[in-house]
Design an enzyme around this catalytic site. Structure first.
Site, PDB file in Angstrom:
ATOM      1  N   GLY A  44       0.768  -1.239   0.000  1.00  0.00           N
ATOM      2  CA  GLY A  44       0.000   0.000   0.000  1.00  0.00           C
ATOM      3  C   GLY A  44       0.799   1.289   0.000  1.00  0.00           C
ATOM      4  O   GLY A  44       0.355   2.300  -0.528  1.00  0.00           O
ATOM      5  N   ASP A 100       0.955   3.515   4.490  1.00  0.00           N
ATOM      6  CA  ASP A 100      -0.171   4.209   3.859  1.00  0.00           C
ATOM      7  C   ASP A 100      -1.298   4.452   4.851  1.00  0.00           C
ATOM      8  O   ASP A 100      -1.896   5.519   4.871  1.00  0.00           O
ATOM      9  CB  ASP A 100      -0.687   3.418   2.643  1.00  0.00           C
ATOM     10  CG  ASP A 100      -1.016   1.975   2.973  1.00  0.00           C
ATOM     11  OD1 ASP A 100      -0.407   1.421   3.911  1.00  0.00           O
ATOM     12  OD2 ASP A 100      -1.881   1.383   2.308  1.00  0.00           O
ATOM     13  N   ASP A 103      -4.622   1.378  11.008  1.00  0.00           N
ATOM     14  CA  ASP A 103      -6.015   1.015  11.276  1.00  0.00           C
ATOM     15  C   ASP A 103      -6.102   0.455  12.699  1.00  0.00           C
ATOM     16  O   ASP A 103      -6.064   1.215  13.665  1.00  0.00           O
ATOM     17  CB  ASP A 103      -6.410  -0.005  10.193  1.00  0.00           C
ATOM     18  CG  ASP A 103      -7.890  -0.295  10.130  1.00  0.00           C
ATOM     19  OD1 ASP A 103      -8.494  -0.518  11.182  1.00  0.00           O
ATOM     20  OD2 ASP A 103      -8.455  -0.316   9.028  1.00  0.00           O
ATOM     21  N   PHE A 152     -14.226   3.079   3.926  1.00  0.00           N
ATOM     22  CA  PHE A 152     -13.405   2.205   3.080  1.00  0.00           C
ATOM     23  C   PHE A 152     -12.735   3.055   2.011  1.00  0.00           C
ATOM     24  O   PHE A 152     -13.358   3.461   1.043  1.00  0.00           O
ATOM     25  CB  PHE A 152     -14.265   1.113   2.440  1.00  0.00           C
ATOM     26  CG  PHE A 152     -13.470  -0.099   2.067  1.00  0.00           C
ATOM     27  CD1 PHE A 152     -12.295   0.005   1.326  1.00  0.00           C
ATOM     28  CD2 PHE A 152     -13.877  -1.361   2.488  1.00  0.00           C
ATOM     29  CE1 PHE A 152     -11.550  -1.113   0.996  1.00  0.00           C
ATOM     30  CE2 PHE A 152     -13.138  -2.493   2.162  1.00  0.00           C
ATOM     31  CZ  PHE A 152     -11.977  -2.366   1.415  1.00  0.00           C
TER      32      PHE A 152
END
Ligand code: PRP
Length: 180
Positions: A44, A100, A103, A152
């Site tokens: 990513g 990137d 989470d 998302f």
């Protein structure tokens, strides 16, 4: 077309460029006189890494590693495996991990521990995106591009089912695309 799957553009090319330049100025100040090693966690972060390192007016070296999280659907589980390790020794180096998105924190908390065991001189984390409300494991972030809500997001390196990484902006994916 990929564009039809995007509900909303969150950060366009100009906004990304501006923020990357701001992060680069911050990093230059903090690493003045040093030659940090930038570590991109694939896949990513490859576009962010490419833009960030070119914005940096500072000598640096680059390396790449790849990790996989087991059982990762829309969130990771905390079990992480190194699938591609670094090419260089990091002992004594000033390490800047480039991600990137942060989470749950599972991947990064594990990865940072592994890297710390290799005795770098220092280690810091730069993430383009952060979803603080999703955090399960605490992770200290030194440089954040944007804090974002739990949506998302795809583009600028981020994927859904390996697609959309090549979008030049970051957008929110339409729920019907991922069955949300
Ligand atoms: C993303 C991102 C982080 C991780 C963050 O990678 O690049 O490594 O997830 O999630 P966490 O904080 O919940 O651990 P992903 O597994 O999607 O792989 P990719 O970079 O190859 O797309």
């Amino acid at each position: 077309m990929m564009e039809q799957d995007i509900q909303q553009v969150l950060f366009n090319e100009e906004q990304l460029k501006t923020r990357v330049a701001e992060l680069a100025r911050q990093i230059e100040r903090d690493y003045a006189g040093k030659t940090p090693m930038l570590i991109s966690v694939l896949r990513g972060s490859f576009i962010f890494m490419a833009d960030l390192c070119r914005a940096l007016q500072l000598p640096c070296t680059l390396d790449f590693m790849s990790v996989s999280s087991y059982g990762k659907g829309t969130s990771s589980t905390g079990q992480v495996q190194i699938t591609k390790d670094l090419s260089e020794d990091i002992a004594g180096r000033d390490i800047l991990v480039v991600e990137d998105i942060l989470d749950s924190g599972n991947t990064l908390s594990y990865l940072l521990k592994i890297l710390e065991n290799r005795r770098p001189a220092s280690i810091r984390l730069c993430t383009l995106l952060d979803k603080p409300e999703r955090r399960v494991k605490p992770v200290t972030v030194d440089y954040t591009g944007f804090a974002i809500p739990d949506a998302f997001v795809v583009g600028y390196g981020l994927d859904y089912a390996e697609k959309y990484r090549n979008l030049p902006y970051i957008g929110i994916l339409k729920p019907e695309v991922y069955g949300g």
